[in-house]
Every structure is written in C-alpha cells, then in structure tokens.
Design an enzyme around this catalytic site. Sequence first.
Site, short mmCIF file in Angstrom:
data_model
loop_
_atom_site.label_atom_id
_atom_site.label_comp_id
_atom_site.label_asym_id
_atom_site.label_seq_id
_atom_site.Cartn_x
_atom_site.Cartn_y
_atom_site.Cartn_z
N ASP B 23 -20.29 -9.04 6.20
CA ASP B 23 -18.97 -8.90 5.57
C ASP B 23 -19.09 -8.63 4.07
OD1 ASP B 23 -16.37 -9.14 4.66
OD2 ASP B 23 -15.92 -10.88 5.92
N HIS B 25 -16.47 -8.24 1.93
CA HIS B 25 -15.28 -8.60 1.13
C HIS B 25 -15.60 -9.66 0.09
CE1 HIS B 25 -13.46 -6.89 4.81
NE2 HIS B 25 -12.56 -6.44 3.97
C1 B12 Z 1 -9.78 -5.03 -0.26
C2 B12 Z 1 -10.12 -4.94 1.20
C3 B12 Z 1 -11.28 -4.26 1.57
C4 B12 Z 1 -12.28 -3.69 0.56
C5 B12 Z 1 -13.25 -4.81 0.21
C6 B12 Z 1 -13.92 -4.56 -1.14
C7 B12 Z 1 -14.92 -5.62 -1.42
N1 B12 Z 1 -16.17 -5.27 -1.39
O1 B12 Z 1 -14.56 -6.77 -1.59
C8 B12 Z 1 -12.92 -2.57 1.39
C9 B12 Z 1 -12.04 -1.34 1.26
C10 B12 Z 1 -14.35 -2.22 1.05
C11 B12 Z 1 -12.74 -3.16 2.77
C12 B12 Z 1 -13.57 -2.84 3.81
C13 B12 Z 1 -13.35 -3.28 5.09
N2 B12 Z 1 -12.32 -3.99 5.54
CO1 B12 Z 1 -11.06 -4.81 4.40
N3 B12 Z 1 -9.63 -5.45 3.46
C14 B12 Z 1 -9.28 -5.53 2.19
C15 B12 Z 1 -7.89 -6.15 2.00
C16 B12 Z 1 -6.88 -5.02 1.86
C17 B12 Z 1 -7.77 -7.11 0.82
C18 B12 Z 1 -8.86 -8.16 0.73
C19 B12 Z 1 -8.79 -8.79 -0.63
O2 B12 Z 1 -9.56 -8.43 -1.53
N4 B12 Z 1 -7.81 -9.67 -0.87
C20 B12 Z 1 -7.59 -10.28 -2.15
C21 B12 Z 1 -8.33 -11.61 -2.26
C22 B12 Z 1 -8.04 -12.26 -3.60
O3 B12 Z 1 -7.85 -12.44 -1.22
P1 B12 Z 1 -8.79 -12.94 0.00
O4 B12 Z 1 -9.93 -12.01 0.14
O5 B12 Z 1 -7.92 -13.16 1.18
O6 B12 Z 1 -9.36 -14.33 -0.50
C23 B12 Z 1 -8.46 -15.38 -0.85
C24 B12 Z 1 -8.14 -16.28 0.32
O7 B12 Z 1 -8.38 -15.72 1.58
C25 B12 Z 1 -8.99 -17.50 0.10
N5 B12 Z 1 -10.33 -17.49 0.63
C26 B12 Z 1 -11.19 -16.49 0.81
N6 B12 Z 1 -12.38 -16.94 1.24
C27 B12 Z 1 -12.28 -18.29 1.33
C28 B12 Z 1 -13.19 -19.27 1.71
C29 B12 Z 1 -12.82 -20.59 1.69
C30 B12 Z 1 -13.79 -21.65 2.08
C31 B12 Z 1 -11.49 -20.96 1.32
C32 B12 Z 1 -11.09 -22.35 1.34
C33 B12 Z 1 -10.59 -19.97 0.95
C34 B12 Z 1 -10.99 -18.66 0.95
O8 B12 Z 1 -9.09 -17.57 -1.31
C35 B12 Z 1 -9.20 -16.23 -1.84
C36 B12 Z 1 -8.62 -16.17 -3.22
O9 B12 Z 1 -7.23 -16.50 -3.20
C37 B12 Z 1 -7.71 -6.90 3.35
C38 B12 Z 1 -6.28 -7.01 3.88
C39 B12 Z 1 -5.38 -7.82 2.97
N7 B12 Z 1 -5.65 -9.09 2.76
O10 B12 Z 1 -4.44 -7.27 2.47
C40 B12 Z 1 -8.53 -6.03 4.29
C41 B12 Z 1 -9.20 -6.64 5.54
C42 B12 Z 1 -9.75 -8.01 5.20
N8 B12 Z 1 -10.27 -5.69 5.83
C43 B12 Z 1 -10.42 -5.53 7.09
C44 B12 Z 1 -11.42 -4.67 7.69
C45 B12 Z 1 -11.42 -4.57 9.19
C46 B12 Z 1 -12.30 -3.98 6.90
C47 B12 Z 1 -13.40 -3.02 7.40
C48 B12 Z 1 -14.13 -3.48 8.66
C49 B12 Z 1 -12.99 -1.58 7.55
C50 B12 Z 1 -11.74 -1.44 8.23
N9 B12 Z 1 -11.76 -1.44 9.56
O11 B12 Z 1 -10.74 -1.33 7.54
C51 B12 Z 1 -14.31 -2.97 6.19
C52 B12 Z 1 -15.33 -4.09 6.32
C53 B12 Z 1 -16.68 -3.69 5.88
C54 B12 Z 1 -17.55 -4.89 5.97
N10 B12 Z 1 -18.75 -4.70 6.46
O12 B12 Z 1 -17.16 -5.99 5.68
C55 B12 Z 1 -9.45 -6.31 7.90
C56 B12 Z 1 -10.03 -7.51 8.63
C57 B12 Z 1 -9.56 -7.45 10.06
C58 B12 Z 1 -9.38 -8.74 10.73
N11 B12 Z 1 -9.82 -9.85 10.14
O13 B12 Z 1 -8.83 -8.71 11.81
C59 B12 Z 1 -8.35 -6.64 6.88
C60 B12 Z 1 -7.61 -7.94 7.12
C61 B12 Z 1 -7.39 -5.43 6.88
C62 B12 Z 1 -6.78 -5.20 8.23
N12 B12 Z 1 -5.64 -5.80 8.53
O14 B12 Z 1 -7.36 -4.49 9.01
N13 B12 Z 1 -11.71 -3.99 2.84
#
Ligand code: B12
Lengths: 150, 150, 498, 498
Positions: B23, B25
């Site tokens: 992963d 992300h």
């Molecule tokens: C930006 C993004 C990307 C970027 C990532 C860039 C990078 N290197 O970081 C790129 C474009 C590269 C990308 C790629 C992919 N992505 Co993407 N991505 C996103 C997106 C739009 C936003 C993620 C993000 O940055 N959020 C902002 C941060 C601040 O929030 P967060 O990550 O959720 O983290 C917060 C909380 O979750 C929490 N948190 C996070 N981790 C932890 C851990 C603990 C212990 C705790 C307590 C809290 C916690 O705290 C964080 C800060 O507030 C999400 C969808 C969304 N959320 O809108 C999809 C998403 C995560 N991606 C997804 C997918 C599938 C992919 C890909 C496989 C390609 C694809 N099919 O689209 C690839 C994965 C490649 C790989 N090998 O991992 C899916 C996951 C699917 C699922 N889970 O069912 C999502 C949900 C989009 C979707 N609906 O399809 N992605």
Amino acid sequence: MAVNTPESGPRPITLVTGVIGADTHIVGNRILSMALEAAGYKVVALGALTPADEFIKAAIETAAAGIMVSSLYGQGELDCRGFRDLCIEGGLDDIVLYVGGNLVVGKQDWSEVEQRFLDMGFDRAFPPGTRTQEVVAMLGADFQAQLAAP
Amino acid sequence: MAVNTPESGPRPITLVTGVIGADTHIVGNRILSMALEAAGYKVVALGALTPADEFIKAAIETAAAGIMVSSLYGQGELDCRGFRDLCIEGGLDDIVLYVGGNLVVGKQDWSEVEQRFLDMGFDRAFPPGTRTQEVVAMLGADFQAQLAAP
Amino acid sequence: MAVFPPPDGAAPPLSAAAIAWDDFDAMRAANLARWPTGAEVDIDDAVAFHKALPRHKQLGWVMRQADAEGRCLTQPRGGFGTLELQKELMVCLDKEGHADIVPTTTDSYTRNEQWANAAQGIEESIKAGRSMLNGYPMVNYGPKVTRQLIEAIDKPAIVLSGTAMPRLTAEIGFAAGYSGYLGSGFAYTTSYTKQTTLEDGIRNYQYLDRLAALYQEKGVELHRRQPGFLTGTNIPPSIAILTGIIDALLAAGQGVRNYGLELGQTLHLVQDAAAIRMCRVLAEDYLARQGFRDMFMPVTSLHWMGAWPQDVAQSQALVAYGGTLAAIGGAVSVTTKSTHEAFGLPTPQANAEGLRTTRMAVYLARHIRLDEMPEFKRECDIIAAEVRPVMDKILEMGDGDVALGTVRACEAGIMDIPWSPNNHVKSRVMPARDADGYLRMYDCGDMPIPADVMSFHEERLRERAAKEGVPYDHDLAVASVYEISEALDKLSPFPWAA
Amino acid sequence: MAVFPPPDGAAPPLSAAAIAWDDFDAMRAANLARWPTGAEVDIDDAVAFHKALPRHKQLGWVMRQADAEGRCLTQPRGGFGTLELQKELMVCLDKEGHADIVPTTTDSYTRNEQWANAAQGIEESIKAGRSMLNGYPMVNYGPKVTRQLIEAIDKPAIVLSGTAMPRLTAEIGFAAGYSGYLGSGFAYTTSYTKQTTLEDGIRNYQYLDRLAALYQEKGVELHRRQPGFLTGTNIPPSIAILTGIIDALLAAGQGVRNYGLELGQTLHLVQDAAAIRMCRVLAEDYLARQGFRDMFMPVTSLHWMGAWPQDVAQSQALVAYGGTLAAIGGAVSVTTKSTHEAFGLPTPQANAEGLRTTRMAVYLARHIRLDEMPEFKRECDIIAAEVRPVMDKILEMGDGDVALGTVRACEAGIMDIPWSPNNHVKSRVMPARDADGYLRMYDCGDMPIPADVMSFHEERLRERAAKEGVPYDHDLAVASVYEISEALDKLSPFPWAA
Ligand code: B12
Ligand code: B12
C-alpha cells in the site's frame, strides 16, 4: 392561445384535450395537441385549468371520439375521480379516455399508479415524460381496434 | 522522506507507524505521524509499503508501546491477518495495536468491518476519514488506562 | 526488496536512447519467463487480434478522433479480483455507464509482482463471494482468458496499473487486446513506490514503451498514457506538467507516438483550464525541441484525486464539477470517480452513475471556453514561468539526456514531488490552496522557481492565512489536504446562526 | 370563473399608484372575512412576533447581509398537505439540507382559493397517510397553528405560492411569521392562470405589496420576491428581466423596498452570468428613473425550470451545475431542485440531498467571475438591447404608468411570454437553443426587438439547424423544450459505434 383546429381530410376524428383541475401546466398538453393535429385529428384544445365538466361539455358539443386529460401538478388523483361517470351521465358511454402527465404526488411505483387510473375508468394512463409519437401510435391502434370490433 | 523523531520530554512513549503491505497511501499516515509527534510521542515512521514483519522488528528494536498500522488500498484485510500473533511471537504480547484507513474493499458496514479487525487482535480500528485529534485523544486515554491498571 | 527486481541481465548505462531490438528480444524472453502465463504471449497473434478489432475499439484511433472532433470522452476506473466480477463490471460501465473508454485496474499485488499473493487473493475472493483484491489480477489470468473481457464490451479498453514494475502485466495486457495502457517511469515510481530507484522505474517503463513501439512497427498504434496525477494530493499544474514532459520524452525516445497526458483537477475552473492548455503547449514545445515533432499528446482531466467527502450529496457535486472542468478546459477525455470514493471501491452501479453524471455535465458545458479571459492568460503564464526553468535545468543536468537529467535533478531536489512516498525524491515542495481557491506553492523546496513567481504564491497564501486568521505556516498545506473532504457544516456553515 | 373572484368592492381605475391606507383597511377587512382563519390575523401581534425573531430568521435582513458579504444562499421548494408532514419536511431541509432559507409551498387548491377542496385534501391526506396535496394548505391551518412551523426551524422562512390570488394566503403567511413571500402580479398571472386578466392579477399583488409596506411602516422589513422564471420553459433572460422590472415598479409603487428578482437558469454559463448581472443593473436603472432609488433588488438564480431527465444521475449534474451557475453568476441565492424533479414532489431526503449537492457546488465555484470575458460582455449588451426598447415602449404606452402600460403592451403583443397558459397574452414569442447552447428567440412575435438583434438570433439558430441537419422552423423551439430531459443515449451517444 388556443390551438386552432383545421379540418384535415374527410370527417376527421375529433379529440378534446386539456389540463384538468387547478393545473396550469400547459406546455406538454399544447405540444401534444399540436402532434395530434399533425396526425390528422380535429383537436379541441381547452388549455390549462379546465374543470372536469368542461371536458365533457366540449366532448358532447363536438361529438368527440376521445378525451385527452393532462394532469401534471400532482392532484390529478383527486381531480380525475368519477371522470368516467360524468362521461356516462353525459351519454358518452364508450368515449376513449386517456390520461397522462405526473399523475400523483411524488415518485410512486408506476404500475400501481396506472392501476389506480384504470380503475377510475381511463382506457390508458401514461407515465411522466411520455413522448407524443407514442401517444399518436397508441391512439391509432385503439381506434383501429374500435372500428374492427363488430 | 522519513519523519524525524526528536525526544520530547523525559522518556517519551515510542510508537511505530507505517502503511502495511503493498500500500502506497502515505499522506494520511504521514499527517498522523506528525500529529503524534506534536502530541509528544516518539514516532518511528516506517512509511509506505511496509511488510508486517518490519513493523514488529522496529517495535522490538525501539521498545515501542504501540503500533499504528495504516491500510488504505483495500487489501488490509489480507495484509493484517495474524498481525497480533507475529507480535506475540516477538514477545510483544500486550503492545497496543491500532489500525485505520480504508480497511476493506468497497463500502461495507463499518461495525462489521471493525469487528473483523478486533477479532484479528487489534485494540482499536478506525473508519475512513478519521481525524488525528480523535486518534491522539483515544491513545492518551488508552495509555492512561494501562498505567492505572494494576 | 524482493518485490522490486532489478531489470533483467546486465543492462547498459541508463539513457533516454531506444533499446536495441535484439537486446529487447532477450529482455522480453526473460520477462515472459517469470510467470507461466507469459508463455501464452504471441505478439504476432496479438497484432492480428488488434488489427481485427473495429477501430472504435482501438484507443489509439479513438483518442485521435476525439481530439479531431473536439470531444471530451468519459472513462472510469475499475477492477475486481475475479474474471466473472471484472466482466460484469466492464459490461456495466459500457452499457449502464455509457463509458467511452472501459478500464481494467489491476490489484496491488499484481502491481508489485507478488503474483503468488494475487493467486491467493483470487481464491479468497471466490470463497468470500466478494472481491478481496482491489483490482483484476491480469497476469494470473493471462492473455487468453483476459480476451473474454475485451470481447464482452463494445468500446476500447485501457489497463490501469499504478506500479513501477509493469513489464509482464503490459505484455499480458497488450496480448489480451487492450489498446490503451496507463503508467510511466517517473510519475509512478515517485508516487507508488518507496525504495525503488528512479533508474529502475524508468528502465521498466522504457521496456513498456519499447513494447508499444514494437506493436507500432507491426502496424498497431496503441495509446500510451502518463499519470500526471502523481500522489493525487494537491499537485500544482506545473509539477504535473513537468512529469508529463519528462515521461513523454522518455516514451518518445522508445518510439511511442500516441501518448496521453493526465492531469488531476485542482478544482479551480480557471487553473484547470490553464493547466490543460499549457500541458499540451509546453509538452509539444519540449518534445519538438528534442526532435519529436509527430508526438500526439491529448490531455485527460481527472476528477479530484485528493480526499473526498463522506457525504454522497457533496460527492455528487465533485463528480459533476469534474465533468464541467474537463469540458470547459478542453480535455480530450475525463477520468471519473463516484460518490463511493471516500469509502472504497465503488459498486459497478455507483461507478456507472458517476459516469452518467459526468457525461451530462460535459454535455452542459461543452461550448464554454475561457481563452479570452485575462485571468486564464495570467495562470497560463504562471504555469509556463514555473515549468520552463525547471525543465531546462533538468535537461541541462543530463547533458541533454532526460533520463539522466531526471535522476540527477531529483537527487538535487531540482525536481520534486509533493507528499511522495519515495525515498529518492526530497518531497520538500509543499502546495496549499490560496484565498481564491487556486493551488499555490507554500514551499518549492530546491526547485528553481523564479523568485517573483514564488513571492506571488506567498502573497496569495498570506492573504488566505489572514482571511482565516491562522498563522502563515505549513499547516496551510495540511489543511489543504483535508479541505475538500470536510463536511458541509465545517466547509460552509449557515453564517449567522446564534 | 368562480375560482377567480374580482377584487373586493368597487375599485378605482387601475394605476401604479399606492393604495390609500383607509381604502386598504376596508380591503383587508373584506379579505380577512373570506375564510374563518382570517379572523386570527392581528397585524400588531404579528409585527411583535417578527420583531422578536432573531435577525438570522428575518429574510429581509438575511438577504441584505448575504448581498453585502457576497454570499450565495441556498433555498429549496417544498410543501406537503398536513402540518405534521410539513414540519418534518422543514426541519429536514433546515438540519439535513443545511438550507439557508426554508420554504413553504402552498398547494394548488389554496393557490386558487378553493379552500373547501383544500380542506378535503387535508382529510384525504391524513386518511391515505401520504400527501394528496402538492403543498401546504396555509389558509386552512391559519396563522396560529402555522407559527409552529416557524418555531420548528432556525432559519428564515419564505412562502412560495404560485397564483394570481395571494391576498388571503399572504395575510396568513405574514401573520404566521414568514418573513419572505414569493409572487407577483404580472409574472404569476401570465404563467399560472388562463382567464384571469392582468388587471386582476396586478391588483391582487398590489394588495400583497401594500400589506408588506404596512409591515414596513410598523418597523418590519419583509422580503418580497418576484418569480421571473415564468413558465419555466426556455425563458430568454431579457423576457424574465422585463417582467422583473415591471413587477418591481409595481411593488415599489406600493412602498416595498426589499424585493428579490428570480431568474430561471438557461443552463449556459455565460448567458446566466450575464442575465444575473444585467437583471440587477437594468432593474436599478429603471426603478431609479421612476424615482425609486432605494429599492434593494438581490437576484436569485433558479435550478433549471424546464423539463428534467428521468435519470437520477443526469439530474445530479443539473443540480450541481445549478449551484455552479448561481455562484459564478454572483446570485445572492439559489433555489434548488432534486433528482426527483422529473417524477414528482421530492421526498424530504431527496430534497435535502439536492441542497447539499448545490451547497458544495457553490463552495467550489464561489471565487469565479466572468466579468472580464468578452463573450460575457457581448451577452450583457444583447440583453440590454432587447430589454430597453420593450420596457421604454411599455412605459410609453402607459403614459408613464407601468400598470396601464403593461396591460396595453400585452394586448398589443409588445410584451409577450413564451408558452403562457393565459388568454390575455399572445404567447407568440418562441425561444430555442442555438448551436452554442444559448437560448435565442426563433420568433419574437410583436415585441419591438431591434432588427439587428433578431438577425443575430436567426443566424445563430440557423447554424444549429444546419449542424443538426433539420429544417429552420418552429420545431427548433419544440425540440428545445425536450432537449435537457432527453436520455443520454439520445443526448450524447458514443460517437463511433458500428
Ligand atoms: C490520494 C489517494 C491515492 C494516491 C495516494 C498517494 C500517496 N502515495 O499517498 C494515489 C493516486 C497514488 C492512489 C493510488 C491508489 N489508490 Co487511492 N486513494 C486516494 C484517496 C483519494 C485519498 C487518500 C488520502 O490521501 N486521504 C487523505 C488522508 C489525510 O486521509 P487518510 O489517508 O484517510 O488518513 C487519515 C485517516 O484515515 C486516519 N488514518 C490513516 N491511517 C491510520 C492508521 C491508524 C492506526 C489510525 C488510528 C488512523 C489512521 O488518519 C489519517 C489522517 O487524518 C482515497 C479516497 C479518499 N479517501 O478520498 C483513495 C483510495 C484510498 N485509493 C484506493 C485505491 C483502490 C487505490 C489504487 C489501488 C488504485 C485505484 N484502484 O484507484 C492505488 C493503490 C496503489 C497502492 N499500491 O497502494 C481506494 C481504496 C479502495 C478500498 N479500500 O476499497 C480509495 C478508497 C479510493 C476508492 N474509493 O477507490 N490513491
Ligand atoms: C415547467 C414546469 C412548471 C411550469 C409550468 C408552466 C406552464 N404554465 O406550463 C411552472 C413553473 C409554472 C410550474 C408550476 C408548478 N409546478 Co411544475 N413543473 C414543470 C416541469 C419542470 C416541466 C413540465 C413540462 O413542461 N414538461 C415538458 C412537457 C413537454 O412534458 P409533459 O408536461 O410531461 O407532457 C408530456 C407528457 O407528460 C405527455 N402528456 C402530457 N399530458 C398528457 C395527456 C395524455 C392524455 C397523454 C397520453 C400524454 C400526456 O405528453 C407531453 C408531451 O410529450 C415539471 C417537472 C419535469 N417534468 O421536469 C414540474 C412539475 C410537473 N411541477 C410540479 C409542481 C408541484 C408545480 C407547482 C405546484 C409548484 C411547485 N410546487 O413547484 C406549480 C403548479 C401550479 C399549478 N396550479 O398548476 C411537480 C408536480 C408534482 C407531482 N406531480 O408530484 C413537478 C413534477 C415538479 C416536481 N417534481 O415537483 N411547473
């Protein structure tokens, strides 16, 4: 602006159109009236905001073969109650009755809504967004069938 | 770019953070790591694409009190299997385990998803979009409770 | 790391030059031997299959035609863990979604060449009755079986596989009949990997591009595409465009001539239109300067690639606006998301809805152009002023070789990527949104962005800090990561309540 | 027709002059006596109630504040047949929809003063457990009971009642605590009635405006609003603006000073922005010329008022774009629809979703303005060139009196409304959409639109006919009625399929 009703061909079939009740939605009814004229019917267009009895009066006066009732605003379910009975009272026992538009309040299952209006005595009820070609085709078929019937 | 981990106050609690499996992300995990540091923890940030065993190795080396596992890409359900067992093998029997992100594939009922991860041995699981304040607060409470416990 | 094998055999030093055909034959043989299904690849049979496809199922032709007719095509993303689920998905996107281009996203094990794990994922998915993989394991199924997907639809198909290791997946994908392939050495290595060196990533994509060129030699023009969206997290247009130019030069060097450039939307109407325009203008300029005058480079606009709101209704606005921005910007295609984005992979139906909403939005805005708007021109100038000094420096550092120049520029921080997971880029550049909704640079790290441009960025960002009454510091960048995903009561509350 | 009673008592000849206060007292007494709940109206008690409301629940203040702060507020429509259903609806729109302004739409019996039918509708609704009325029967419930609705929400409330006979409903609504009221004599008579004369309609709204002025005299500034959307069916901006100016002059004549102007969206980004801008500019100009320099006239933009598509996903694009157009156009508020529009009255939830999607769209586009765009300026000039000769002629025909001038202008066809159900307007003007998506006039009937402007319209429409390979005739106007409601496979099919 009433749609004018020219004679088209020998003894054209006459249809009464209008929007029933307190309903002001004239656009679809007007376009439908134009389409029916273009299809060769003699159209008596009563326009918007037409009480049920005015449809029957007009149908009797013009010896119409069918009445096309529009209801868009949702209260058609109330306005159309007993429409067939009024026709029968007026001696129009088997005049063709179509109704169309947005017949009820809100997004309801069409098959149920259709049944409600068939039960009220309409021959056919048409769902929202029906196109005029479809109506013209149906009407043609139904009048054919009538003529065919002994 | 690894988040640097300065000492903050006398013997700060150490936490290991990272994104598990294949992963990539990193954004949320990095922001979380920053927030945990700001909250006074010593953070060992393993970054993206971290195999399960590397979390445990790092936790042992740094005598960490907790591991914060991120999984966003949907395959966390596969990657996190047996994570607690690995900890126990490593002698980290009661290390605090949190997991968060988009833990499963698709939009699934959260309470079920949460249960799946608690069953895997995580102390807490967090839904998509969790904010860091919430995490910091929970963590504080849990460590308080640990200290309080005889 | 085992998951990142070095390129096969003793490789010549890194350069942008074309791989010699006989070296390439050897590389292909070794590559195809890495997994049983590789043996199913027969390029001449594949070429025949592609030539037999109606042209409206050949993406190379479709992209050229759309560009000529001034259309904005729609394309979703989508991949599930089994053939059956994937077929159902693609048919739904084609028929219910009216997609003009139908995708197959691979799963992340496949992307990292962990085919054994992928095999397990397939089994688990079949057991669970739902997809346990986040995409379609194309290598495991192999080209013969995968052709069923191409035959199931009546649109061109594209492979979406975010990875630095595309070599075997690409062989399988092209052999299966996919006429489009997304991915590039610089963009994907910097946004999808941690330890992989830029050199390895670039080499792997030189292989893929050379393979596309081999099809070209045999009379099949495939559509290659570059993922300028990078980490999807507040990427300023200039940085996306720089990666586009770099990867386009690398692809052209291998003989590719049909190469799309993707840009993630900033969500600012004017900035996105300027980005789409300048992406093509600057790319064509730099490619021509390097002697590539016949490179076709249509621009694709991507629905917001950062964090999405949890509210379906809010997400509907992002989906629709995504179509509006692409149409007004004059993009040749738009890549869509759905209202499930914040939660997980969308269901086929949710995905199809996103496509239809976008298609309607494109229809409504298809006539609008901002060309004559002074603000549009200003943003075009800013983008050019940011791209040129960096791109010129990169080429200079490589003594004219873009491959070498890029590796050296990243080491030096001259070229940088925001929020990158990769250890070989500094990731010091920090974008943030200004008071007018434009993406600006709070910090450009060591990138040689002209001082006057940076002071413009600073002035705009200070205005935002002042308006919001927050300090002018790098929390502006963090807040900008969350902004679009915030709930409405935080984003735009009723202003005057007690 | 019984449903359209003439104004009470022997009325003085029609004029734009203010109704004398003692005549007005007599008129009020007679009006309030028409239905039992009229007796519940006590204006001084009502004034006290309004003054006790926090200012953020007073629409007069809220509209001025939003205009000063450059905000675009959101407001839905909505009415159900019983108090309970209506309360539930309004709370949902306030809390779940984040509506800035909460509506109460009355039912069509109430609008036509068929209060006995409305009473029956209430019973039927209670029996059926669902609303059998298309709105809230405000007169039947009366002001005391209806205040429960005002108390149930924390936003300002507005009455929406499309009718030419508002006199009793208005008394009840203001007494109940509604601080906004939509409706006007010219616009509603021409779009909601068949036989009602313009004179009757104008007189009825002079009563309503005089009543608002009476509250003003007593220190409560209510927000009056004009429904320039008319028949909602392809209304060219100039015609909407003309009706706005006419009704604003009539309202000003009675002493109203807080008067909003509504414009249905054409769905063309540039045309809508130009319409919103010129609506205010031209209205302020004509009111000033008639001596009304202190009339506050914020413009409200309305989601597409013509036929909607049946596909929810397509409708989502119309909802979102509706927010985009309002924000970019600089409207002070936007009136929203929902994805249920093509079918029937939306559920409270669907209605709230439409609000949230719109709110997000407004947020995303809030910074964008087209002022410097030459195309925007061109459209502004066209609108002015259409409005001025007609408005000047109307005033001339009334020897300076807008009431008389309007009646005479409609008889002569100098002023005309497209698709009107009313027998007293010619409805010969025929709008149609041109090749660039602008609403143009295929036929302007007898309206004195300058020849050069009409030939511009014709040239643009001929271009569309040519493009589509259809004859240049009035079917262009009919096709334009359907266009936006067509399914995607008809509206924008995949271009190259076999
Ligand atoms: C930006 C993004 C990307 C970027 C990532 C860039 C990078 N290197 O970081 C790129 C474009 C590269 C990308 C790629 C992919 N992505 Co993407 N991505 C996103 C997106 C739009 C936003 C993620 C993000 O940055 N959020 C902002 C941060 C601040 O929030 P967060 O990550 O959720 O983290 C917060 C909380 O979750 C929490 N948190 C996070 N981790 C932890 C851990 C603990 C212990 C705790 C307590 C809290 C916690 O705290 C964080 C800060 O507030 C999400 C969808 C969304 N959320 O809108 C999809 C998403 C995560 N991606 C997804 C997918 C599938 C992919 C890909 C496989 C390609 C694809 N099919 O689209 C690839 C994965 C490649 C790989 N090998 O991992 C899916 C996951 C699917 C699922 N889970 O069912 C999502 C949900 C989009 C979707 N609906 O399809 N992605
Ligand atoms: C334009 C419009 C208006 C205009 C009408 C202008 C005019 N004087 O004609 C204005 C703005 C004035 C208006 C007012 C109101 N409207 Co209105 N209006 C619409 C709208 C957006 C389009 C209607 C239209 O012109 N369609 C285009 C024409 C060509 O299609 P059509 O009318 O459906 O007719 C076609 C077919 O239905 C069929 N057909 C029609 N009649 C018949 C009859 C027969 C026999 C057959 C076979 C076929 C047939 O053929 C026609 C041609 O193809 C619809 C929603 C929608 N459809 O998108 C709401 C709608 C009809 N209105 C609605 C309502 C509630 C109102 C109001 C009460 C105010 C309000 N609450 O919004 C008032 C009613 C005032 C009154 N007393 O009637 C509701 C009805 C609710 C319900 N049924 O549950 C709708 C559905 C919107 C909604 N979802 O709330 N409206």
